[in-house]
Design an enzyme around this catalytic site. Structure first.
Site, PDB file in Angstrom:
ATOM      1  N   TRP A 537     -47.249  -7.821  18.696  1.00  0.00           N
ATOM      2  CA  TRP A 537     -47.904  -8.582  19.769  1.00  0.00           C
ATOM      3  C   TRP A 537     -46.935  -8.951  20.876  1.00  0.00           C
ATOM      4  CZ3 TRP A 537     -48.040 -10.612  14.640  1.00  0.00           C
ATOM      5  CH2 TRP A 537     -49.095 -10.108  13.872  1.00  0.00           C
ATOM      6  N   HIS A 538     -45.934  -8.095  21.106  1.00  0.00           N
ATOM      7  CA  HIS A 538     -44.946  -8.349  22.151  1.00  0.00           C
ATOM      8  C   HIS A 538     -45.164  -7.426  23.348  1.00  0.00           C
ATOM      9  CE1 HIS A 538     -41.982 -10.118  18.914  1.00  0.00           C
ATOM     10  NE2 HIS A 538     -43.082 -10.836  19.078  1.00  0.00           N
ATOM     11  N   TYR A 539     -46.410  -7.043  23.598  1.00  0.00           N
ATOM     12  CA  TYR A 539     -46.705  -6.167  24.728  1.00  0.00           C
ATOM     13  C   TYR A 539     -46.436  -6.908  26.041  1.00  0.00           C
ATOM     14  CZ  TYR A 539     -51.146  -8.663  23.979  1.00  0.00           C
ATOM     15  OH  TYR A 539     -52.103  -9.624  23.766  1.00  0.00           O
TER      16      TYR A 539
END
Length: 603
Positions: A537-539
């Site tokens: 979830w580090h986009y």
């Protein structure tokens, strides 16, 4: 009427908090009727109350020539990781309107407690703090839909960006080093190191991820323990709590307020943002406008999905794409939504000899070959989690990894669910070692799927399309094999006839994505990486500096509009980005105040 909210948990004695957990619905209503002494955030209201002058916080600061609605010095779209500290800071001197499409986190037990972390991510209900989306690559992902943003649905790990990141961003290092502690002193905690985290820490050092840097927020090569927004009792403290530092007389915050368009005045040399159109929880439409005072601005802080999506819906983006969606073109910018990235994550599942205390991320190994290692364990340990079904993405159900996407019928899903829902507790005895590719080179694109703001845009990340990213992943799996075989982990791992081949097989089954599996997964580490890639979830990206925004985060070619969030990043900062995104909100708030009030002003 202001929305009733409980104070942050540190404002209560523990016995009172435990008592609150036992209150019935009628008891909650009784508290609501007892008046404002329980109201910690009096400026939070439902969106349907917008422009109602029945309270001191009803929002009627000055008239506007663009329709007579209430006007503000700043309108911030998105009460998330950056938006909350930004609003709190700007409200110290100016009138601020903060619009958040989700609800509050304080009454959501799946958000508040660490043991329910995976349930919150898997919740697909309309009131969920999470909105699921799946990239065209087949990787399941999530975006926040709650006040506090990603800090309400993540694993809690808090670690600063590297000095090189700060330098490349063009930030003032002195102000950065003031903004980080502003966040840390309010919501960050030193973890009580769990057994699995301590073991992985020692194993990392044993295999050469050194030196040991102890407990530190700083980004340093080697192995370290860092902070967490979970306290030692497992209670989450999100960016929403930073709003306690706001001036309540200067802040209006509306929840369930979904902005679907920015309004522009196009009569000047450049388009100028003047207001926003949003809908409330009942679907009714409202408009809010900026004050005519010089310096008033709209600021997008809707994240790496929401901010580029809203720019596109408002007419800023590639001209041909906008025309194709019948959106009036305000500004042709070919870079909006382009070159988006998501850091690939691959994990290895490790079976334990016995149950260990649940833990999320506390230990990190930072290597010089471009991979970060972290660990977690204890899936499904909340009393209601093993048998709870939250849809295809349930942590307990998995994602039918052995069945190709075209064969995933409702019957197949139900059959798979029936098999897994009665698994004994012991089946969840194990942990994960995570290898995340830092600074990936592979890039993708975000485009509108529909013109409905509630629909996710179409996102492609092109994981491992660049060979260098794939080489880093292979190195990470090879390093994880050494970690698993370390003397330190032998105490915990059930290693009877346990080979790397068996671990890879188990990991293929455990990883959650919709990518069809290949029969040679475990023979080829390259194929294993491609087939088992998931997200952390580090986009980021889609509104890059120099292409969509300038160094001051103002949108290029437009007046009175900025983007302040992770969509402006060229890389994800540090091992985990939340610390830097929250810091960025505070940092830019102070920068904007200094710019507007002057260097000598007390900001």
């Amino acid at each position: 009427m202001a929305l009733l909210l409980l104070p942050p948990p540190h404002a209560f004695f523990k016995p009172f908090f435990l008592l609150c957990l036992l209150l019935s619905i009628n008891s909650w209503k009784s508290i609501a009727e007892n008046g404002p002494k329980y109201m910690y955030y009096p400026f939070i209201k439902e969106a349907s109350a917008f422009a109602t002058p029945s309270t001191p916080y009803g929002g009627s600061y000055s008239s506007s020539p663009y329709g007579g609605k209430s006007s503000y010095d700043y309108i911030i779209v998105g009460g998330g990781t950056a938006g909350c500290p930004l609003a709190a800071t700007l409200s110290q001197h100016y009138n601020v309107l903060l619009l958040e499409r989700g609800g509050v986190p304080f009454d959501k037990f799946n958000v508040s407690f660490m043991e329910n972390f995976h349930i919150s991510l898997a919740d697909t209900s309309p009131s969920s703090a999470t909105q699921q989306f799946t990239s065209t690559d087949g990787v399941m992902n999530a975006r926040a839909r709650v006040l506090g943003g990603g800090t309400c649905i993540n694993a809690g790990y808090y670690s600063r960006a590297s000095p090189s990141f700060v330098k490349k961003a063009g930030w003032d290092p002195d102000l950065v080093n003031e903004a980080y502690p502003w966040v840390e002193n309010q919501i960050v905690h030193a973890p009580k190191l769990a057994p699995w985290q301590a073991a992985v820490k020692d194993a990392l050092l044993e295999v050469g991820v050194s030196p040991f840097n102890g407990f530190t927020f700083d980004h340093k090569y080697g192995t370290k323990i860092s902070g967490s927004i979970f306290d030692q009792e497992g209670r989450r403290h999100s960016a929403a709590e930073l709003l306690a530092s706001a001036d309540p007389e200067n802040l209006d915050l509306y929840i369930h307020a979904t902005v679907h368009k920015i309004k522009f005045d196009t009569n000047g040399e450049k388009p100028r943002a003047v207001g926003v159109i949003f809908k409330d929880e009942n679907g009714e439409q409202h408009e809010a406008y900026l004050s005519e005072r010089e310096g008033s601005e709209i600021i997008l802080s809707s994240g790496a999905i929401g901010s580029p999506q809203l720019l596109l819906l408002s007419g800023i983006g590639p001209k041909e794409d906008l025309i194709n969606k019948k959106i009036s073109v305000v500004l042709d910018n070919q870079f909006v939504g382009r070159d988006v990235q998501d850091n690939p994550l691959n994990t290895i599942f490790v079976p334990f000899k016995k149950h260990l205390q649940q833990s999320l991320l506390q230990t990190a190994g930072i290597t010089k070959f471009g991979v970060y290692f972290e660990a977690s364990n204890g899936f499904g340990q909340a009393s209601n989690s093993i048998k709870r079904h939250n849809g295809l993405v349930s942590a307990e159900i998995g994602q039918l990894s052995t069945i190709s996407p075209e064969e995933r019928t409702e019957e197949a899903i139900q059959a798979y669910r029936d098999v897994k829902q009665d698994l004994p507790f012991e089946a969840f005895m194990g942990g994960f070692i995570l290898g995340k590719v830092a600074k990936p080179i592979s890039t993708g694109v975000l485009k509108l799927n529909t013109t409905n703001i509630d629909d996710n845009p179409t996102v492609t990340y092109n994981y491992f399309s660049h060979p260098q990213d794939l080489r880093k992943c292979v190195k990470s799996i090879q390093m994880i094999e050494k970690i698993v075989k370390s003397k330190r982990l032998a105490k915990y791992i059930n290693n009877d006839n346990l080979t790397m081949e068996k671990l890879l097989n188990m990991s293929v089954q455990a990883n959650v994505n919709l990518i069809p599996k290949h029969t040679n997964d475990i023979q080829s580490l390259q194929q294993f990486c491609k087939d088992t890639v998931v997200t952390m979830w580090h986009y980021h990206g889609g509104c890059h500096m120099g292409k969509v925004v300038g160094p001051d985060y103002r949108v290029l070619g437009v007046d009175s509009l900025r983007v302040i969030d992770g969509s402006t990043f060229n890389e994800s900062p540090g091992t985990n980005p939340q610390a830097t995104v929250m810091m960025m909100g505070r940092y830019m708030g102070v920068k904007i105040l200094t710019e507007r009030l002057g260097e000598g002003a007390n900001v």
